[in-house]
Design a protein around this motif. Structure first.
Motif, mmCIF file in Angstrom:
data_model
loop_
_atom_site.group_PDB
_atom_site.id
_atom_site.type_symbol
_atom_site.label_atom_id
_atom_site.label_comp_id
_atom_site.label_asym_id
_atom_site.label_seq_id
_atom_site.Cartn_x
_atom_site.Cartn_y
_atom_site.Cartn_z
ATOM 1 N N PHE A 9 -2.379 -1.054 0.141
ATOM 2 C CA PHE A 9 -2.176 -0.674 1.535
ATOM 3 C C PHE A 9 -3.432 -0.913 2.354
ATOM 4 N N GLU A 10 -3.227 -1.233 3.619
ATOM 5 C CA GLU A 10 -4.293 -1.185 4.625
ATOM 6 C C GLU A 10 -4.143 0.159 5.303
ATOM 7 N N ARG A 11 -5.220 0.896 5.348
ATOM 8 C CA ARG A 11 -5.183 2.182 6.035
ATOM 9 C C ARG A 11 -5.577 1.949 7.489
ATOM 10 N N THR A 12 -4.643 2.188 8.409
ATOM 11 C CA THR A 12 -4.881 1.946 9.826
ATOM 12 C C THR A 12 -4.683 3.247 10.604
ATOM 13 N N THR A 57 7.714 5.349 4.347
ATOM 14 C CA THR A 57 7.341 6.296 5.394
ATOM 15 C C THR A 57 6.131 5.832 6.194
ATOM 16 N N GLY A 58 5.274 4.999 5.574
ATOM 17 C CA GLY A 58 4.077 4.529 6.253
ATOM 18 C C GLY A 58 2.998 5.584 6.384
ATOM 19 N N SER A 59 3.115 6.665 5.592
ATOM 20 C CA SER A 59 2.182 7.774 5.737
ATOM 21 C C SER A 59 2.065 8.556 4.435
ATOM 22 N N LEU A 60 0.827 8.874 4.061
ATOM 23 C CA LEU A 60 0.608 9.717 2.891
ATOM 24 C C LEU A 60 1.162 11.119 3.133
ATOM 25 N N SER A 61 0.946 11.639 4.318
ATOM 26 C CA SER A 61 1.409 12.993 4.643
ATOM 27 C C SER A 61 2.930 13.090 4.632
ATOM 28 N N GLN A 110 -2.454 3.683 12.684
ATOM 29 C CA GLN A 110 -1.013 3.898 12.765
ATOM 30 C C GLN A 110 -0.421 4.374 11.442
ATOM 31 N N GLY A 111 -1.178 4.315 10.367
ATOM 32 C CA GLY A 111 -0.671 4.763 9.073
ATOM 33 C C GLY A 111 -0.989 3.774 7.974
ATOM 34 N N MET A 112 -0.169 3.779 6.960
ATOM 35 C CA MET A 112 -0.350 2.927 5.784
ATOM 36 C C MET A 112 0.538 1.693 5.933
ATOM 37 N N GLU A 113 -0.079 0.518 5.878
ATOM 38 C CA GLU A 113 0.679 -0.733 5.959
ATOM 39 C C GLU A 113 0.475 -1.499 4.663
ATOM 40 N N LEU A 114 1.564 -1.962 4.066
ATOM 41 C CA LEU A 114 1.481 -2.720 2.827
ATOM 42 C C LEU A 114 0.736 -4.029 3.026
ATOM 43 N N THR A 115 -0.099 -4.382 2.072
ATOM 44 C CA THR A 115 -0.712 -5.705 2.037
ATOM 45 C C THR A 115 0.317 -6.653 1.432
ATOM 46 N N VAL A 116 0.019 -7.948 1.412
ATOM 47 C CA VAL A 116 0.943 -8.908 0.790
ATOM 48 C C VAL A 116 1.143 -8.572 -0.691
ATOM 49 N N PRO A 117 0.069 -8.355 -1.475
ATOM 50 C CA PRO A 117 0.299 -7.957 -2.868
ATOM 51 C C PRO A 117 1.019 -6.609 -2.970
ATOM 52 N N ARG A 149 -2.459 9.025 -6.628
ATOM 53 C CA ARG A 149 -1.533 8.103 -7.308
ATOM 54 C C ARG A 149 -1.660 6.688 -6.755
ATOM 55 N N ILE A 150 -1.794 6.562 -5.435
ATOM 56 C CA ILE A 150 -1.957 5.232 -4.839
ATOM 57 C C ILE A 150 -3.269 4.602 -5.315
ATOM 58 N N GLU A 151 -4.347 5.376 -5.306
ATOM 59 C CA GLU A 151 -5.637 4.874 -5.790
ATOM 60 C C GLU A 151 -5.549 4.453 -7.252
ATOM 61 N N SER A 152 -4.844 5.236 -8.050
ATOM 62 C CA SER A 152 -4.669 4.916 -9.464
ATOM 63 C C SER A 152 -3.918 3.594 -9.640
ATOM 64 N N LEU A 153 -2.863 3.395 -8.851
ATOM 65 C CA LEU A 153 -2.116 2.144 -8.913
ATOM 66 C C LEU A 153 -2.991 0.966 -8.489
#
Length: 92
Positions: free
Chosen positions: A69-72, A36-40, A74-81, A56-60
């Motif tokens: 994730f990079e928080r931008t 979804t690219g978004s926490l909301s 535009q939303g949440m974008e996955l990092t390479v890891p 949950r994301i912080e815990s992971l």
């Protein structure tokens, strides 16, 4: 719906807080946030509050010791890891 029950403990971290292994629900949240690219939007999809998703994301991120994730603006974008972790979550 994601269960928000008692978490499994696997030990104690250096700051005396319990560490736990990620649950299937945690990995499901990772996959839905990635899609979804978004926490909301993920929270709406799972019918839970946004802070539950964020926690949950912080815990992971703490468990794996990587930034998922990079928080931008535009939303949440996955990092390479994060992409690797999300791909692993999809295979399960």
């Amino acid at each position: 719906m994601v269960r928000v029950g008692r978490k499994r403990e696997t030990g104690v971290s250096s700051n005396n807080t319990p560490e736990r292994s990620p649950s299937w629900d945690d990995m499901r949240v990772l996959g839905i946030v990635a899609r979804t690219g978004s926490l909301s939007r993920a929270a709406t999809w799972l019918n839970v509050q946004r802070p539950a998703i964020s926690k949950r994301i912080e815990s992971l991120e703490q468990f794996f010791k990587i930034k998922l994730f990079e928080r931008t603006a535009q939303g949440m974008e996955l990092t390479v890891p994060g992409r690797r972790a999300a791909a692993g979550a999809r295979r399960r």
